[in-house]
Design a protein around this motif. Structure first.
Motif, mmCIF file in Angstrom:
data_model
loop_
_atom_site.group_PDB
_atom_site.id
_atom_site.type_symbol
_atom_site.label_atom_id
_atom_site.label_comp_id
_atom_site.label_asym_id
_atom_site.label_seq_id
_atom_site.Cartn_x
_atom_site.Cartn_y
_atom_site.Cartn_z
ATOM 1 N N GLY A 1 0.811 -1.215 0.000
ATOM 2 C CA GLY A 1 0.000 0.000 0.000
ATOM 3 C C GLY A 1 0.843 1.263 0.000
ATOM 4 N N LEU A 2 1.937 1.246 0.761
ATOM 5 C CA LEU A 2 2.840 2.395 0.773
ATOM 6 C C LEU A 2 3.519 2.582 -0.583
ATOM 7 C CD1 LEU A 2 4.487 1.937 4.290
ATOM 8 C CD2 LEU A 2 2.830 3.687 3.611
ATOM 9 N N LEU A 3 3.965 1.467 -1.198
ATOM 10 C CA LEU A 3 4.636 1.581 -2.496
ATOM 11 C C LEU A 3 3.708 2.145 -3.564
ATOM 12 C CD1 LEU A 3 6.871 -1.607 -2.934
ATOM 13 C CD2 LEU A 3 7.506 0.673 -2.140
ATOM 14 N N CYS A 4 2.434 1.860 -3.454
ATOM 15 C CA CYS A 4 1.471 2.376 -4.438
ATOM 16 C C CYS A 4 1.455 3.895 -4.491
ATOM 17 C CB CYS A 4 0.072 1.867 -4.109
ATOM 18 S SG CYS A 4 -0.214 0.152 -4.593
ATOM 19 N N ARG A 5 1.912 4.526 -3.407
ATOM 20 C CA ARG A 5 1.903 5.987 -3.333
ATOM 21 C C ARG A 5 3.243 6.603 -3.766
ATOM 22 N NH1 ARG A 5 -0.979 3.846 0.899
ATOM 23 N NH2 ARG A 5 -3.073 4.718 1.238
ATOM 24 N N THR A 6 4.149 5.767 -4.290
ATOM 25 C CA THR A 6 5.470 6.240 -4.672
ATOM 26 C C THR A 6 5.747 5.920 -6.135
ATOM 27 O OG1 THR A 6 6.695 4.188 -4.229
ATOM 28 C CG2 THR A 6 6.211 5.604 -2.329
ATOM 29 N N ARG A 7 6.912 6.337 -6.607
ATOM 30 C CA ARG A 7 7.317 6.014 -7.978
ATOM 31 C C ARG A 7 7.667 4.536 -8.122
ATOM 32 N NH1 ARG A 7 13.457 7.408 -8.843
ATOM 33 N NH2 ARG A 7 14.263 7.350 -6.715
ATOM 34 N N TYR A 8 7.709 3.822 -7.015
ATOM 35 C CA TYR A 8 8.037 2.397 -7.048
ATOM 36 C C TYR A 8 6.774 1.532 -7.090
ATOM 37 C CZ TYR A 8 12.410 4.376 -5.330
ATOM 38 O OH TYR A 8 13.545 5.129 -5.173
ATOM 39 N N ARG A 9 5.680 2.074 -7.577
ATOM 40 C CA ARG A 9 4.401 1.362 -7.523
ATOM 41 C C ARG A 9 4.425 0.044 -8.284
ATOM 42 N NH1 ARG A 9 3.675 5.885 -10.624
ATOM 43 N NH2 ARG A 9 2.973 6.976 -8.739
ATOM 44 N N ARG A 10 5.314 -0.092 -9.266
ATOM 45 C CA ARG A 10 5.405 -1.374 -9.974
ATOM 46 C C ARG A 10 5.661 -2.521 -9.004
ATOM 47 N NH1 ARG A 10 6.584 -4.378 -14.311
ATOM 48 N NH2 ARG A 10 8.066 -6.066 -13.972
ATOM 49 N N TRP A 11 6.480 -2.269 -7.973
ATOM 50 C CA TRP A 11 6.861 -3.322 -7.050
ATOM 51 C C TRP A 11 5.802 -3.569 -5.977
ATOM 52 C CZ3 TRP A 11 10.132 -5.510 -9.831
ATOM 53 C CH2 TRP A 11 11.099 -4.792 -10.543
ATOM 54 N N ALA A 12 4.698 -2.833 -6.016
ATOM 55 C CA ALA A 12 3.593 -3.067 -5.090
ATOM 56 C C ALA A 12 2.747 -4.264 -5.511
ATOM 57 C CB ALA A 12 2.716 -1.819 -4.998
ATOM 58 N N ASP A 13 2.870 -4.676 -6.753
ATOM 59 C CA ASP A 13 2.094 -5.790 -7.282
ATOM 60 C C ASP A 13 2.808 -7.104 -6.951
ATOM 61 O OD1 ASP A 13 0.794 -7.718 -8.854
ATOM 62 O OD2 ASP A 13 0.375 -6.277 -10.445
ATOM 63 N N GLU A 14 2.130 -8.009 -6.274
ATOM 64 C CA GLU A 14 2.718 -9.291 -5.895
ATOM 65 C C GLU A 14 3.228 -10.069 -7.093
ATOM 66 O OE1 GLU A 14 1.281 -12.536 -2.723
ATOM 67 O OE2 GLU A 14 0.080 -12.551 -4.570
ATOM 68 N N ARG A 15 2.627 -9.861 -8.263
ATOM 69 C CA ARG A 15 3.085 -10.562 -9.469
ATOM 70 C C ARG A 15 4.467 -10.095 -9.898
ATOM 71 N NH1 ARG A 15 -2.068 -9.183 -13.039
ATOM 72 N NH2 ARG A 15 -1.616 -7.222 -11.945
ATOM 73 N N ASN A 16 4.866 -8.897 -9.474
ATOM 74 C CA ASN A 16 6.169 -8.350 -9.841
ATOM 75 C C ASN A 16 7.212 -8.512 -8.740
ATOM 76 O OD1 ASN A 16 5.119 -7.473 -12.308
ATOM 77 N ND2 ASN A 16 4.449 -5.527 -11.421
ATOM 78 N N LEU A 17 6.773 -8.545 -7.486
ATOM 79 C CA LEU A 17 7.724 -8.664 -6.382
ATOM 80 C C LEU A 17 7.046 -9.310 -5.182
ATOM 81 C CD1 LEU A 17 10.551 -8.061 -5.247
ATOM 82 C CD2 LEU A 17 9.669 -5.869 -4.441
ATOM 83 N N ASN A 18 7.620 -10.405 -4.724
ATOM 84 C CA ASN A 18 7.116 -11.108 -3.540
ATOM 85 C C ASN A 18 8.336 -11.662 -2.805
ATOM 86 O OD1 ASN A 18 5.422 -12.277 -1.686
ATOM 87 N ND2 ASN A 18 4.621 -13.863 -3.056
ATOM 88 N N ILE A 19 8.903 -10.843 -1.930
ATOM 89 C CA ILE A 19 10.173 -11.181 -1.296
ATOM 90 C C ILE A 19 9.973 -12.234 -0.214
ATOM 91 C CG2 ILE A 19 11.417 -9.080 -1.863
ATOM 92 C CD1 ILE A 19 10.521 -7.828 0.661
ATOM 93 N N LEU A 20 11.071 -12.926 0.109
ATOM 94 C CA LEU A 20 11.017 -14.128 0.926
ATOM 95 C C LEU A 20 11.936 -14.052 2.137
ATOM 96 C CD1 LEU A 20 11.333 -16.353 -2.191
ATOM 97 C CD2 LEU A 20 9.444 -16.665 -0.588
ATOM 98 N N THR A 21 11.568 -14.805 3.166
ATOM 99 C CA THR A 21 12.474 -15.119 4.264
ATOM 100 C C THR A 21 13.090 -16.486 3.994
ATOM 101 O OG1 THR A 21 10.790 -16.263 5.570
ATOM 102 C CG2 THR A 21 10.965 -13.863 5.849
ATOM 103 N N ALA A 22 14.079 -16.875 4.774
ATOM 104 C CA ALA A 22 14.708 -18.184 4.600
ATOM 105 C C ALA A 22 13.706 -19.311 4.825
ATOM 106 C CB ALA A 22 15.899 -18.327 5.541
ATOM 107 N N ARG A 23 12.855 -19.173 5.820
ATOM 108 C CA ARG A 23 11.849 -20.212 6.081
ATOM 109 C C ARG A 23 10.883 -20.335 4.899
ATOM 110 N NH1 ARG A 23 6.804 -20.021 7.543
ATOM 111 N NH2 ARG A 23 6.927 -17.793 8.017
ATOM 112 N N GLU A 24 10.447 -19.210 4.381
ATOM 113 C CA GLU A 24 9.517 -19.243 3.248
ATOM 114 C C GLU A 24 10.174 -19.838 2.007
ATOM 115 O OE1 GLU A 24 6.861 -15.325 4.547
ATOM 116 O OE2 GLU A 24 8.680 -15.099 3.333
ATOM 117 N N LEU A 25 11.441 -19.541 1.802
ATOM 118 C CA LEU A 25 12.152 -20.124 0.656
ATOM 119 C C LEU A 25 12.226 -21.637 0.802
ATOM 120 C CD1 LEU A 25 13.850 -19.874 -1.930
ATOM 121 C CD2 LEU A 25 15.848 -19.436 -0.461
ATOM 122 N N ARG A 26 12.582 -22.119 1.981
ATOM 123 C CA ARG A 26 12.669 -23.556 2.180
ATOM 124 C C ARG A 26 11.334 -24.245 1.951
ATOM 125 N NH1 ARG A 26 12.481 -27.856 1.652
ATOM 126 N NH2 ARG A 26 13.463 -29.637 2.680
#
Length: 249
Positions: A175-200
C-alpha cells in the motif's frame, strides 16, 4: 556505479537501478560472493552442462547476467528468459539462448542439465503457489540446482533502496509503495520477497536442499538454495502440467 559498454534493450526489472546506486553496488558485491560460492560448491568443469534460468536483456549494469560474465566455460551454458537475451550468444560463442514465456514449463527434459542456476528470479514469479511451481520446475530439469533470491531481512529493499518498509506486513508495504514512484513493485506478481523459512517451504519435502545466507556488513542480503551434496535435485512428482512463472533476474 560501474557500467559496461553497449547498452542493450532496456529491462523493466532494472527500472530503478540507475536511480538507486546503493542497491546496485550491494547487488554487485553480493553476486560476486554468490558466484564464488557456486564455483566452490559444484566445482564445475569444461564438460558441465549448466542451465541459467532468467537472463535479462540489460547490458547497462555490471551485475546483469553475472554468471555468463564470470563463468570460465560460457560455451557450456544454455540460458532462457522472458526478455531478449540473444546478445549473449554474440558475446559468448557457443552459448545457447531461448526466449520463453512466463507461466509456462521449461522446454527441457527431466535432468537434462548437470546444474540449474537461477539468480533473483523466484521473487518475481508471483504468489507462493507460483513460486513453488517455479522451484519445482527448476529442480525437474537438472541434477543439481543453485537458486538465489534477496533476503527480506536486509535493511534496504533491493529493488527500491527504501529502508525498513519491507519489514511491514505485505499489504501495508504494498500500500505504501502504491503511493510512490516504485508502484510497480507493489504488485505481488512483480515482487514477492522471501524469508529463509519461506524459501525452504517452496521446495517439496523429498528434495534435499541447503539454505545459506550471504551477509553484507553483518546483515542477510541474499539467500542461496542449493541441492545438497551427493543428492539428486530431480523432483519425482514431475510438474509437467503445472505452469511456472519464469522471469529474468
Amino acid at each position: 556505479m560501474e557500467r559496461v559498454k553497449n547498452p542493450g534493450e532496456p529491462s523493466e526489472f532494472y527500472l530503478h537501478s540507475g536511480s538507486v546506486p546503493l542497491a546496485s553496488r550491494i547487488s554487485q558485491h553480493a553476486r560476486r560472493k554468490m558466484f564464488e560460492h557456486f564455483m566452490r560448491r559444484f566445482q564445475p568443469g569444461p564438460e558441465t552442462a549448466v542451465l541459467d534460468v532468467g537472463v535479462t536483456s540489460d547490458t547497462s549494469f555490471a551485475e546483469s547476467n553475472y554468471l555468463e560474465r564470470l563463468y570460465p566455460y560460457p560455451q557450456k551454458i544454455t540460458c532462457v528468459g522472458t526478455e531478449d537475451g540473444s546478445h549473449l550468444m554474440r558475446e559468448y560463442p557457443g552459448l545457447l539462448y531461448s526466449r520463453i514465456q512466463a507461466g509456462r514449463p521449461l522446454p527441457f527434459r527431466d535432468s537434462e542439465f548437470d546444474i540449474a542456476f537461477s539468480n533473483a528470479v523466484v521473487e518475481h514469479t508471483g504468489d507462493r503457489a507460483a513460486q513453488a511451481a517455479f522451484i519445482h520446475e527448476v529442480c525437474r530439469v537438472a541434477k543439481s540446482f543453485f537458486i538465489t533470491t534477496p533476503s527480506r531481512w536486509f535493511p534496504f529493499e533491493h529493488h527500491t533502496g527504501l529502508p525498513f518498509v519491507h519489514y511491514l506486513p505485505a499489504p501495508i508495504f504494498r500500500g505504501l509503495l502504491c503511493r510512490t514512484r516504485y508502484r510497480r513493485w507493489a504488485d505481488e506478481r512483480n515482487l514477492n520477497i522471501l524469508t529463509a523459512r519461506e524459501l525452504r517451504e517452496l521446495f517439496p519435502p523429498n528434495v534435499p536442499v541447503d539454505i545459506q545466507i550471504i551477509r553484507i556488513a553483518g546483515f542477510p542480503s541474499n539467500m542461496i538454495a542449493a541441492s545438497r551434496k551427493g543428492a539428486s535435485a530431480v523432483n519425482p512428482l514431475h510438474h509437467h502440467g503445472k505452469g511456472c512463472c519464469v522471469d529474468q533476474r
